[in-house]
Enzyme design. Structure first.
Site, PDB file in Angstrom:
ATOM      1  N   LYS A  35      12.854 -11.480   1.785  1.00  0.00           N
ATOM      2  CA  LYS A  35      11.733 -12.091   2.517  1.00  0.00           C
ATOM      3  C   LYS A  35      10.434 -11.918   1.724  1.00  0.00           C
ATOM      4  O   LYS A  35      10.394 -11.153   0.758  1.00  0.00           O
ATOM      5  CB  LYS A  35      11.624 -11.459   3.896  1.00  0.00           C
ATOM      6  N   TYR A 266     -20.598  -3.072  -8.161  1.00  0.00           N
ATOM      7  CA  TYR A 266     -21.275  -3.505  -6.930  1.00  0.00           C
ATOM      8  C   TYR A 266     -21.583  -2.331  -6.010  1.00  0.00           C
ATOM      9  O   TYR A 266     -20.766  -1.404  -5.873  1.00  0.00           O
ATOM     10  CB  TYR A 266     -20.392  -4.492  -6.151  1.00  0.00           C
TER      11      TYR A 266
HETATM   12  C1  LIG Z   1      12.168  -6.346   6.412  1.00  0.00           C
HETATM   13  C2  LIG Z   1      13.388  -5.964   7.123  1.00  0.00           C
HETATM   14  C3  LIG Z   1      14.276  -5.068   6.547  1.00  0.00           C
HETATM   15  C4  LIG Z   1      13.984  -4.369   5.243  1.00  0.00           C
HETATM   16  O1  LIG Z   1      13.012  -3.369   5.455  1.00  0.00           O
HETATM   17  P1  LIG Z   1      12.627  -2.320   4.320  1.00  0.00           P
HETATM   18  O2  LIG Z   1      11.809  -1.300   5.007  1.00  0.00           O
HETATM   19  O3  LIG Z   1      11.828  -3.086   3.303  1.00  0.00           O
HETATM   20  O4  LIG Z   1      13.889  -1.828   3.770  1.00  0.00           O
HETATM   21  C5  LIG Z   1      15.456  -4.792   7.224  1.00  0.00           C
HETATM   22  N1  LIG Z   1      15.729  -5.374   8.413  1.00  0.00           N
HETATM   23  C6  LIG Z   1      14.878  -6.231   9.005  1.00  0.00           C
HETATM   24  C7  LIG Z   1      15.237  -6.817  10.316  1.00  0.00           C
HETATM   25  C8  LIG Z   1      13.681  -6.548   8.386  1.00  0.00           C
HETATM   26  O5  LIG Z   1      12.844  -7.394   8.978  1.00  0.00           O
END
Ligand SMILES: *Cc1c(COP(=O)(O)O)cnc(C)c1O
Length: 376
Positions: A35, A266
């Protein structure tokens, strides 16, 4: 000439890190969670390295799933949040996507949908996080309903932990949710999936029902696949045997000699108390470097540790060269990851912590204007 900044994607690290998940997960199958454009690394850039280890690819939106299919992956692809409207189910059918069912609406859409072939769904239990999923009673009713639908071939039982990376209210981080999952699913058939990175790293071997561990049938490692550590600073990447999959490197564009009482950047947020050499680096918040990183945030200059000075600008930030007499114009500055000069490492989690955030956010925020190079 492009600006002297680039992100490197280390493909061998991607395979190595997913391999760590596989080792810890025993016999469970491994979703590579891709993702957010593979946590900022780029789905297309990571694919070949991840497919060497992964059993499937887990996405949030349909566009990501389409891209994984376009790369030629014919194995499992999962939509972690399921579909967002009924017509998304057509694409699920066409692309053979597995999808989560976390609410009544998704259930009804599927019940009303003419599928091309029966689908695999991941039924999500809200075991206590109160984000997505059915509460235990509704979960059992949803399972019954799905099991009776001709549209459904198989139901996998799924939940997600809120505190797998730490204690929860002073107690074991997953115990309460684990008990809720076990109670809600004990007599239901089907595969199970519970563990994100933190649960895979910290809890994979813990028992879950008969002959099963928390790793269950499928683990869902996200950030650990990219070398990020969910329980930093309790543990770091070296402790877990993870390697950075991304390095962000830029160069020193100018060097200023600064006298006591003079300021840098800045808001005059940094004022020198002694004579200093200050390097200005071609990396700013428009590249994805966190603007909230205060003076003292670690960097590597030609592979040696130093620190930022003053406020991060849009296109530049300042680093301390006072103790590094050999560093100067053109020196490499590693903002996180591995130095190209010495191979020294700077954990993205350490930089993130200094800036009041987590490694996840920094990797996901890498800006489109930064050129990316892929290397083994
Ligand atoms: C993003 C996600 C993961 C992975 O999470 P991490 O903490 O990056 O390992 C696993 N299961 C679901 C449902 C997620 O949305």
């Amino acid at each position: 000439m492009p600006r002297p900044i680039e992100a490197l994607i280390h493909t061998a690290a991607l395979s190595h890190n997913l391999g760590r998940a596989r080792e810890l997960a025993g016999g469970a199958r491994v979703w590579a969670v891709v993702k957010a454009n593979a946590y900022g690394h780029g789905i297309e850039r990571c694919f070949e390295a991840q497919r060497l280890v992964a059993d499937g690819f887990a996405c949030i939106d349909l566009n990501e799933a389409e891209r994984v299919r376009a790369l030629g992956w014919r194995g499992p692809v999962l939509l972690l949040e399921g579909v967002f409207e009924p017509r998304d189910l057509e694409l699920c059918s066409r692309l053979h996507l597995w999808h989560a069912i976390h609410c009544e609406e998704q259930l009804e859409w599927l019940a009303a949908h003419k599928v091309l072939w029966p689908q695999r769904v991941f039924l999500k239990l809200n075991s206590g996080m109160n984000r997505l999923g059915f509460k235990p009673l509704a979960f059992r009713a949803a399972w019954q309903r799905l099991a009776s639908l001709p549209q459904v071939e198989d139901v996998v039982l799924m939940t997600h932990f809120s505190d797998a990376d730490a204690l929860r209210l002073g107690q074991d981080g997953i115990a309460a949710q684990l008990a809720a999952f076990e109670a809600a699913t004990a007599d239901l058939p089907g595969e199970r999936s519970l563990a994100n990175s933190a649960a895979t790293l910290r809890h994979a071997q813990r028992p879950l029902g008969e002959g099963m561990s928390v790793a269950a049938d499928w683990v869902r490692p996200g950030v650990m696949g990219y070398g990020g550590v969910p329980d930093y600073p309790e543990h770091d990447a070296a402790y877990w045997g993870l390697q950075p999959a991304m390095s962000l490197r830029a160069k020193v564009l100018s060097v200023q000699e600064v006298q006591p009482g003079e300021s840098v950047g800045y808001g005059s947020a940094f004022v020198a108390e002694r004579p200093m050499r200050v390097g200005n680096v071609a990396c700013g918040y428009a590249d994805g470097y966190p603007r909230h990183a205060p003076t003292g945030t670690p960097v590597l200059v030609d592979g040696q540790r130093s620190r930022t000075l003053g406020r991060v600008s849009m296109d530049m930030l300042a680093v301390d060269l006072t103790e590094l007499p050999h560093a100067g114009f053109g020196s490499e500055v590693t903002l996180w990851g591995r130095s190209g000069v010495t191979g020294a490492l700077l954990d993205i989690d350490e930089v993130a912590r200094s800036a009041g955030t987590i490694g996840y956010e920094l990797m996901c925020a890498l800006a489109p204007r930064v050129p990316v190079r892929v290397e083994p």
